[in-house]
Design an enzyme around this catalytic site. Structure first.
Site, PDB file in Angstrom:
ATOM      1  N   CYS A 184      -0.860   0.355   4.602  1.00  0.00           N
ATOM      2  CA  CYS A 184      -0.525   0.149   5.389  1.00  0.00           C
ATOM      3  C   CYS A 184       0.302  -0.056   6.535  1.00  0.00           C
ATOM      4  O   CYS A 184       1.206  -0.595   5.308  1.00  0.00           O
ATOM      5  CB  CYS A 184      -1.938  -0.507   6.242  1.00  0.00           C
ATOM      6  SG  CYS A 184      -3.166   0.013   6.052  1.00  0.00           S
ATOM      7  N   GLY A 193       1.190   4.641   6.259  1.00  0.00           N
ATOM      8  CA  GLY A 193       0.102   5.374   6.397  1.00  0.00           C
ATOM      9  C   GLY A 193       0.115   6.693   7.263  1.00  0.00           C
ATOM     10  O   GLY A 193       0.714   6.296   8.353  1.00  0.00           O
ATOM     11  N   ASN A 197      -2.366  -5.276   6.487  1.00  0.00           N
ATOM     12  CA  ASN A 197      -1.538  -4.575   5.403  1.00  0.00           C
ATOM     13  C   ASN A 197      -2.204  -5.439   3.707  1.00  0.00           C
ATOM     14  O   ASN A 197      -1.662  -6.507   3.639  1.00  0.00           O
ATOM     15  CB  ASN A 197      -0.294  -4.624   5.387  1.00  0.00           C
ATOM     16  CG  ASN A 197       0.382  -3.920   4.210  1.00  0.00           C
ATOM     17  OD1 ASN A 197       1.955  -4.301   4.244  1.00  0.00           O
ATOM     18  ND2 ASN A 197      -0.391  -2.734   3.770  1.00  0.00           N
ATOM     19  N   GLY A 198      -2.556  -4.769   2.839  1.00  0.00           N
ATOM     20  CA  GLY A 198      -2.604  -5.021   1.920  1.00  0.00           C
ATOM     21  C   GLY A 198      -4.227  -5.075   1.788  1.00  0.00           C
ATOM     22  O   GLY A 198      -4.972  -4.010   1.719  1.00  0.00           O
ATOM     23  N   TYR A 208      10.072   2.240  -4.454  1.00  0.00           N
ATOM     24  CA  TYR A 208       8.844   3.872  -3.381  1.00  0.00           C
ATOM     25  C   TYR A 208       8.885   3.781  -2.220  1.00  0.00           C
ATOM     26  O   TYR A 208       8.891   4.764  -1.164  1.00  0.00           O
ATOM     27  CB  TYR A 208       7.828   4.740  -4.885  1.00  0.00           C
ATOM     28  CG  TYR A 208       6.458   6.133  -4.082  1.00  0.00           C
ATOM     29  CD1 TYR A 208       7.627   6.817  -3.869  1.00  0.00           C
ATOM     30  CD2 TYR A 208       6.021   5.230  -3.574  1.00  0.00           C
ATOM     31  CE1 TYR A 208       6.951   7.401  -2.858  1.00  0.00           C
ATOM     32  CE2 TYR A 208       5.109   6.708  -2.572  1.00  0.00           C
ATOM     33  CZ  TYR A 208       5.803   7.623  -2.686  1.00  0.00           C
ATOM     34  OH  TYR A 208       5.508   8.765  -1.116  1.00  0.00           O
TER      35      TYR A 208
END
Ligand code: SF4
Length: 490
Positions: free
Chosen positions: A23, A49, A124-125, A264
């Site tokens: 996310c 995302g 996010n997570g 990345y």
């Protein structure tokens, strides 16, 4: 017998061989064009995302919402949509498919009417005790509408006995375990929270009189906003008409930022935790060359994520860098039909070898990571077919041997190439003449550390080491319990 492929394998056989950040979040408070800026911010965060996006705005009296499956540009470029998202505050979210599935009810931000007003949350997570909390909340009478762990947070906030919304959120924070960077919006505030270990990124920015909370600095750059600082691990940032206020409600453990953000996930033009992602990736490439030299004529990045490390490898080794694999940027996720006849063409839809450059050369391919090994195998074969006399693979991360449970979509451990095979067997599997990875200490050295501190590692590196810094409460017998609707029996 051919292996059965999942829908995702069929739809996108290339990106599927990478770990996926799940996310990106973007919240803005105090700007007349809040929704338009949120759409631009989400566009910059599209790499975090691509399967769904949503924006919720507030105009001082009402919330407005638009959510859709697909990319930001496909859903938030019309004037009509942006105009419907009225107000000077907006909160947006990009989503990658997770367990729970990509259905519209699972698209964030999620919104609830609470006793103390409306609340929208984008996250996010991954909470590692979400299933445990979910079960308890259902037993206590909560009714869930989605399979998102974010909804667990909303219920905890709703059930808090505190009166002020910020205190309710801090109360909820005391019960959740996991990696999270979340942004919440009420009618009068934008609130950011980062987990005590600081696993996922969250930054604070400013544009004119408006404040922004977002996942990466590239989302500030696109709207011309200034970067102020990272939100600290365990920090709760409250933005309202009085400005920015910060709270540290709990004692923090030592920070464990996700090292894979540098390898990345994050965009190379972002500055993450005070470091340029691009510079770190080049430094990793230099270290990789120091640790794993090989005589060759040409260094070729596996595009696009392998490029900075390949430049670093070339700088250190003195071997020329060139673009031996050309990427087609226009491959849609559902382009490939699920038939055996054309599935094997898959890799050429996205990558093609630059035959005129490669023919007759000894080649070093540099990539950021190997997950299942399927793409590496096809790339090595493609480069050989283009006339390479030797193909050596160098990987800018240690072997990915363990799954991530902190907000990254990872195959189960038995699908990870490095969990199945030793180095020699991996090399044989991908068909290269040699294969080597940067060492874990080398990775830390490239990050500017004096190697990895085994007693107290400076980052989360669990997918390489298996040392998970945050308790995996929902795990039973090595498997993670998933949130489900309509299937649980209590
Ligand atoms: Fe990042 Fe790996 Fe830790 Fe997950 S397990 S947070 S991908 S370093």
């Amino acid at each position: 017998m051919t292996n059965p492929l999942s829908t995702r394998d069929i739809c996108n056989p290339f990106d599927d061989d990478k770990l996926h950040e799940e996310c990106g979040v973007f919240g803005i408070y105090g700007h007349p064009e809040a929704a338009a800026l949120a759409a631009l911010g989400l566009h910059a965060l599209q790499h975090r995302g691509q399967e769904a996006a949503g924006i919720v705005s507030h105009d001082g009296r009402h919330f407005h919402s638009h959510k859709a499956m697909g990319k930001v540009g496909d859903n938030f470029s019309s004037e009509e949509v942006i105009k419907s998202l009225k107000g000077e505050a907006a909160l947006g979210h990009n989503r990658y498919a997770t367990t729970g599935g990509t259905v519209l009810r699972n698209v964030q931000p999620i919104f609830a009417d609470l006793a103390n007003g409306g609340l929208a949350v984008a996250h996010n997570g991954n909470l590692t005790n979400a299933a445990t909390l979910h079960r308890r909340l259902v037993q206590e009478g909560s009714i869930f509408q989605s399979t998102m762990d974010t909804e667990v947070i909303i219920h905890l906030v709703a059930n808090s006995k505190k009166t002020r919304i910020v205190d309710c959120m801090i109360d909820a924070m005391s019960k959740i375990v996991g990696a999270y960077s979340l942004v919440a919006m009420t009618g009068k505030k934008l609130i950011g929270m980062r987990d005590p270990f600081g696993v996922r990124p969250l930054v604070l920015g400013k544009l004119e009189n408006a404040y922004i909370l977002t996942s990466e600095t590239c989302a500030l750059d696109i709207i011309g906003a200034d970067f102020i600082r990272d939100v600290e691990p365990g920090e709760v940032v409250v933005i309202d008409d009085s400005g920015v206020n910060s709270h540290f409600p709990y004692n923090n453990p030592p920070r464990r930022f996700c090292i894979f953000e540098h390898i990345y996930f994050s965009r190379p033009d972002s500055v993450v935790e005070g470091r340029s992602v691009y510079d770190v990736r080049k430094a990793i490439g230099r270290q990789l060359a120091l640790e794993n030299p090989v005589d060759a004529d040409l260094i070729i990045p596996v595009p696009d994520s392998g490029t900075p490390a390949a430049i670093g490898y070339s700088t250190e080794s003195g071997i020329p860098f060139d673009l031996g694999i050309i990427r087609n940027h226009y491959v849609g996720r559902t382009f490939i039909e699920p038939t055996d006849q054309i599935r094997h063409l898959g890799v050429k839809l996205k990558h093609n070898a630059n035959r005129a450059l490669i023919n007759g050369k000894r080649v070093i391919l540099v990539d950021d990571s190997i997950v299942r090994g399927t793409t590496s195998t096809k790339i090595v074969q493609m480069v050989r077919e283009a006339g390479a006399t030797e193909v050596h693979m160098r990987i800018a991360s240690p072997p990915t041997t363990y799954s991530c449970f902190y907000g990254v979509d990872t195959p189960s451990r038995n699908k990870l190439l490095a969990a199945r095979f030793d180095l020699k067997e991996m090399c044989k599997f991908i068909g290269a003449d040699s294969l080597n990875f940067i060492s874990i200490d080398g990775l830390y050295t490239a990050m500017g550390e004096e190697g990895r501190n085994a007693a107290q590692p400076q980052y989360c590196d669990a997918c390489f080491t298996g040392e998970y810094p945050i308790e995996l409460t929902d795990h039973e017998n090595g498997a993670e319990k998933e949130l489900t609707l309509l299937t649980e029996c209590y």
